[in-house]
Design a protein around this motif. Sequence first.
Motif, PDB file in Angstrom:
ATOM      1  N   PRO A 163       0.820  -1.217   0.000  1.00  0.00           N
ATOM      2  CA  PRO A 163       0.000   0.000   0.000  1.00  0.00           C
ATOM      3  C   PRO A 163       0.856   1.271   0.000  1.00  0.00           C
ATOM      4  O   PRO A 163       0.472   2.288  -0.563  1.00  0.00           O
ATOM      5  CB  PRO A 163      -0.809  -0.097   1.286  1.00  0.00           C
ATOM      6  CG  PRO A 163      -0.766  -1.513   1.686  1.00  0.00           C
ATOM      7  CD  PRO A 163       0.497  -2.090   1.112  1.00  0.00           C
ATOM      8  N   TYR A 188      -4.603  -5.613  -8.316  1.00  0.00           N
ATOM      9  CA  TYR A 188      -4.819  -5.851  -6.890  1.00  0.00           C
ATOM     10  C   TYR A 188      -5.093  -4.559  -6.129  1.00  0.00           C
ATOM     11  O   TYR A 188      -4.555  -3.510  -6.447  1.00  0.00           O
ATOM     12  CB  TYR A 188      -3.615  -6.580  -6.285  1.00  0.00           C
ATOM     13  CG  TYR A 188      -3.321  -7.852  -7.033  1.00  0.00           C
ATOM     14  CD1 TYR A 188      -4.155  -8.949  -6.904  1.00  0.00           C
ATOM     15  CD2 TYR A 188      -2.258  -7.930  -7.913  1.00  0.00           C
ATOM     16  CE1 TYR A 188      -3.927 -10.118  -7.611  1.00  0.00           C
ATOM     17  CE2 TYR A 188      -2.012  -9.086  -8.630  1.00  0.00           C
ATOM     18  CZ  TYR A 188      -2.849 -10.174  -8.476  1.00  0.00           C
ATOM     19  OH  TYR A 188      -2.619 -11.320  -9.190  1.00  0.00           O
ATOM     20  N   THR A 189      -5.896  -4.696  -5.084  1.00  0.00           N
ATOM     21  CA  THR A 189      -6.223  -3.552  -4.227  1.00  0.00           C
ATOM     22  C   THR A 189      -5.103  -3.309  -3.226  1.00  0.00           C
ATOM     23  O   THR A 189      -4.193  -4.132  -3.073  1.00  0.00           O
ATOM     24  CB  THR A 189      -7.523  -3.811  -3.446  1.00  0.00           C
ATOM     25  OG1 THR A 189      -7.290  -4.879  -2.519  1.00  0.00           O
ATOM     26  CG2 THR A 189      -8.670  -4.160  -4.381  1.00  0.00           C
ATOM     27  N   ALA A 190      -5.206  -2.224  -2.498  1.00  0.00           N
ATOM     28  CA  ALA A 190      -4.222  -1.901  -1.461  1.00  0.00           C
ATOM     29  C   ALA A 190      -4.242  -2.930  -0.333  1.00  0.00           C
ATOM     30  O   ALA A 190      -3.261  -3.091   0.384  1.00  0.00           O
ATOM     31  CB  ALA A 190      -4.495  -0.506  -0.908  1.00  0.00           C
ATOM     32  N   GLN A 191      -5.340  -3.652  -0.177  1.00  0.00           N
ATOM     33  CA  GLN A 191      -5.482  -4.657   0.885  1.00  0.00           C
ATOM     34  C   GLN A 191      -4.841  -5.992   0.516  1.00  0.00           C
ATOM     35  O   GLN A 191      -4.610  -6.844   1.385  1.00  0.00           O
ATOM     36  CB  GLN A 191      -6.976  -4.851   1.190  1.00  0.00           C
ATOM     37  CG  GLN A 191      -7.283  -5.814   2.302  1.00  0.00           C
ATOM     38  CD  GLN A 191      -6.739  -5.377   3.647  1.00  0.00           C
ATOM     39  OE1 GLN A 191      -6.697  -4.193   3.959  1.00  0.00           O
ATOM     40  NE2 GLN A 191      -6.302  -6.324   4.446  1.00  0.00           N
ATOM     41  N   ALA A 192      -4.529  -6.207  -0.732  1.00  0.00           N
ATOM     42  CA  ALA A 192      -4.071  -7.515  -1.215  1.00  0.00           C
ATOM     43  C   ALA A 192      -2.801  -8.004  -0.523  1.00  0.00           C
ATOM     44  O   ALA A 192      -2.701  -9.184  -0.172  1.00  0.00           O
ATOM     45  CB  ALA A 192      -3.867  -7.480  -2.723  1.00  0.00           C
ATOM     46  N   SER A 210      -1.510  -3.027 -12.124  1.00  0.00           N
ATOM     47  CA  SER A 210      -1.799  -4.044 -11.118  1.00  0.00           C
ATOM     48  C   SER A 210      -3.303  -4.225 -10.933  1.00  0.00           C
ATOM     49  O   SER A 210      -4.036  -3.253 -10.753  1.00  0.00           O
ATOM     50  CB  SER A 210      -1.175  -3.659  -9.773  1.00  0.00           C
ATOM     51  OG  SER A 210      -1.527  -4.631  -8.792  1.00  0.00           O
ATOM     52  N   LEU A 260       1.660   2.411  -3.676  1.00  0.00           N
ATOM     53  CA  LEU A 260       0.578   2.828  -4.564  1.00  0.00           C
ATOM     54  C   LEU A 260       0.517   4.329  -4.818  1.00  0.00           C
ATOM     55  O   LEU A 260       0.344   4.746  -5.961  1.00  0.00           O
ATOM     56  CB  LEU A 260      -0.758   2.317  -4.038  1.00  0.00           C
ATOM     57  CG  LEU A 260      -0.954   0.808  -4.159  1.00  0.00           C
ATOM     58  CD1 LEU A 260      -2.181   0.362  -3.394  1.00  0.00           C
ATOM     59  CD2 LEU A 260      -1.041   0.395  -5.609  1.00  0.00           C
TER      60      LEU A 260
END
Length: 90
Positions: free
Chosen positions: A55, A70-74, A68, A58
């Motif tokens: 995160p 994927y989210t910041a939580q990935a 990407s 990002l």
Amino acid sequence: NLPVRYLKINKDIAIWSAPIELFCEVAIEIRAKSKVKNTLYFGYTNGWLGYLLTPKELPFGGYEPRVSPYTAQAAADLTTTILRLTSAIN
């Protein structure tokens, strides 16, 4: 869904892999927190499903965050999953 493979060789060696380009900070955190002495990450296994960033990276933008999926939580979710595996199988 991200396919993850996990192999425990003995009480001191575990290998986990995923088809991603993982930012090293994630693998380093998992290694530091793992209950298995030598926890090793193998990347680009069984294909390639993109970059998985931290995160913290990002907001800097650039190529990896733009492409990407994927989210910041990935990264946190992956870390939790791998650490759960190392604890359960240990």
